[in-house]
Enzyme design. Sequence first.
Site, PDB file in Angstrom:
ATOM      1  N   ASP A 153     -39.684 -35.736 -15.568  1.00  0.00           N
ATOM      2  CA  ASP A 153     -38.985 -36.570 -14.582  1.00  0.00           C
ATOM      3  C   ASP A 153     -37.506 -36.613 -14.965  1.00  0.00           C
ATOM      4  O   ASP A 153     -37.095 -36.041 -15.964  1.00  0.00           O
ATOM      5  CB  ASP A 153     -39.597 -37.982 -14.546  1.00  0.00           C
ATOM      6  CG  ASP A 153     -39.347 -38.755 -15.843  1.00  0.00           C
ATOM      7  OD1 ASP A 153     -39.408 -38.130 -16.919  1.00  0.00           O
ATOM      8  OD2 ASP A 153     -39.085 -39.971 -15.793  1.00  0.00           O
ATOM      9  N   HIS A 467     -45.681 -29.763 -16.286  1.00  0.00           N
ATOM     10  CA  HIS A 467     -45.253 -30.792 -15.329  1.00  0.00           C
ATOM     11  C   HIS A 467     -43.782 -31.079 -15.622  1.00  0.00           C
ATOM     12  O   HIS A 467     -43.437 -31.972 -16.394  1.00  0.00           O
ATOM     13  CB  HIS A 467     -46.105 -32.060 -15.520  1.00  0.00           C
ATOM     14  CG  HIS A 467     -45.771 -33.151 -14.549  1.00  0.00           C
ATOM     15  ND1 HIS A 467     -46.285 -33.207 -13.288  1.00  0.00           N
ATOM     16  CD2 HIS A 467     -44.963 -34.238 -14.650  1.00  0.00           C
ATOM     17  CE1 HIS A 467     -45.834 -34.277 -12.654  1.00  0.00           C
ATOM     18  NE2 HIS A 467     -45.015 -34.918 -13.465  1.00  0.00           N
ATOM     19  N   ASP A 512     -53.379 -26.459 -18.050  1.00  0.00           N
ATOM     20  CA  ASP A 512     -52.061 -25.846 -17.847  1.00  0.00           C
ATOM     21  C   ASP A 512     -51.782 -25.807 -16.348  1.00  0.00           C
ATOM     22  O   ASP A 512     -51.756 -24.756 -15.723  1.00  0.00           O
ATOM     23  CB  ASP A 512     -52.025 -24.440 -18.464  1.00  0.00           C
ATOM     24  CG  ASP A 512     -50.652 -23.804 -18.325  1.00  0.00           C
ATOM     25  OD1 ASP A 512     -49.699 -24.528 -17.952  1.00  0.00           O
ATOM     26  OD2 ASP A 512     -50.527 -22.588 -18.588  1.00  0.00           O
ATOM     27  N   GLU A 521     -47.075 -32.438 -19.511  1.00  0.00           N
ATOM     28  CA  GLU A 521     -45.657 -32.706 -19.275  1.00  0.00           C
ATOM     29  C   GLU A 521     -44.862 -32.279 -20.517  1.00  0.00           C
ATOM     30  O   GLU A 521     -45.453 -31.848 -21.517  1.00  0.00           O
ATOM     31  CB  GLU A 521     -45.439 -34.202 -18.965  1.00  0.00           C
ATOM     32  CG  GLU A 521     -44.048 -34.469 -18.399  1.00  0.00           C
ATOM     33  CD  GLU A 521     -43.866 -35.853 -17.760  1.00  0.00           C
ATOM     34  OE1 GLU A 521     -44.846 -36.593 -17.598  1.00  0.00           O
ATOM     35  OE2 GLU A 521     -42.702 -36.171 -17.426  1.00  0.00           O
TER      36      GLU A 521
END
Length: 540
Positions: A153, A467, A512, A521
């Site tokens: 993020d 991610h 994965d 992540e």
Amino acid sequence: MRGNVNGLIVVDQVGYAVKDKKLAMFKGKGGIFQVVNDHKQVVFEGEAGIAGFDEASGEYVSLGDFSSVTTIGNYQILFNDSYSSTFSISEKPYLDLHTGLLKAFYFLRCGIDLDESYAGPWNHKACHTAKGIVYNEPHRVRDSSGGWHDAGDYGKYTVAAAKALADLLLAYELFPAAFDRQIPIPESDGKIPDILLECRYELEWLFKMQDELTGGVFHKLTTFNFPPLKTMPEEDRANLYFSPISATATGSFAAIMALASRIYQPFDQEFSKRCIESATIAWKWLENHEHYPSFKNPEQIKTGEYGDEIDSDERYWAAAELYKTTGDEIYHKKFKQLLSETELKYELGWADVGGYGTISYLLLNKANTDSHIYDSLLQGLVETAEHFLEISQKNQYCISLTNEDYIWGSNMVLLNHAMILLLANHFVNKINYVECAKAHLHYLLGRNPMNLSYVTGFGEHSVMNPHHRPSVADEVTAPIPGFVSGGPNSGLQDDYVKEHLQGEPPAKCFADHEDSYATNEVTIYWNSPAVFVASYFIQE
Ligand code: G3I
Ligand code: 9MR
Ligand code: ZN
């Protein structure tokens, strides 16, 4: 790569050093195996011993030793009709890995164009350059730019930053010879080590997290919600908010700024002075707020919480660093007082940071310590290392993780244990600790039940779909290289793994897949302990 590579034989896909003890793990019953070079010649034949049961993976595993292969080259292991992934034997197999792990921080930079000359196909425009709004004070806007994105993020979180910086700066402090090569990054000047230039990029942002009105430190800087997965950083234009001040953020900030002040002193005295001044102001805030409610996400903010009920360990760490940097007995006194309140003295997390305080104290000149405290902290560190060693000696993959350790970010647990082993070795010089730490790195790099290198771009079978928003949103097939994936997490805390991995044993709760944020992540503080561990092995 050739032959039937089916994950039955697992190796460190990045490689083994010539002098290393070299083990491969074989699933199922043991037996005769061969080591084959890239001219298809068998260079060694050995026997994998009696299989033992590996609880974490629910599989029988046997160990094959090929330490006597010392010729530099590329190899595979052949066992019945199966082949391992390719691996190398070389003097320093982890040099490129080390550079890649460090370069990952450059790729996470916020607020600056990542130029093609440094970022290659993963270049992109500057992001998140707008000012941030102080939550609940809508008219107060402040500069918030710079630093590293936390992870997959685009949030920036103070306690996460402090752990990452601590590992990197400690790696530099203890193993400076590991940083004599350039990464390179735009600021590389051949004088100041690149790692310090990269960390400064984060520190310059971190200053902005300190509230100029109170000296406290804002817990985080994020949008209200996570943007969709397929969003490039520069497309994420929602308002940025400074979440309220927290004691854990302020404590970690004081600690890392005091540590940074020491490290940068020989290179830039002005900067060093800024660091210690900010640390001192943060400390005063802590003194004025002895009991402060722990951080909770405000109503509208749904991004990572980094919650932590206990702030005595952050205060303990801050007192240790401030004492070490200033020599002021006031902090020593505080440190001794906090020692009795702090239970987690050997933890190196983003929440439990006591280990950093302990290490800081142990790295003091003993004459400046209370020798009883010094001895007992050292003893505790050695006992912790012994504990990890003992578990590893019984583990089929030679690592110290137990079933309970396969949580969100288990690869950080793994690497933190390796750090503890190397730190203990720093003080008591025990080769078993070093070998054990290396086994942890071998696990990370492919010698694990998933037959997967958990570092993007390193190893023949490495994580491909982390991610990580830029890796998902850019047009490049390969993920951005050099990132440590979170690793198996038996908590099954995202929808993808809930659907696909029910009933899997802990060490196999990994996907994965780009949707699996709870296993796959990436973050700054999973890369940073990997840098620390790899640093040891490239300079030993
Ligand atoms: O420590 C407990 C353990 O005692 C318990 O047995 C186990 C059972 O699930 O859980 C452990 O706690 C887990 C904790 O991580 C361990 O650090 C929690 O379940 C788990 O929810 C928690 O996950 C955190 C996650 O955010 C969700 O809050 C991760 O540590 C943390 O690394 C992660 O951080 C995120 C940020 O919020 C946002 N940015 C990305 C970053 C990485 O995923
Ligand atoms: O992408 C987010 C990741 O960085 C966080 O670690 C994770 C847990 O807080 O959440 C991810 O965002 C997901 C959100 O929590 C739920 N909806 C899907 C989001 C992923 O696209
Ligand atoms: Zn950004």
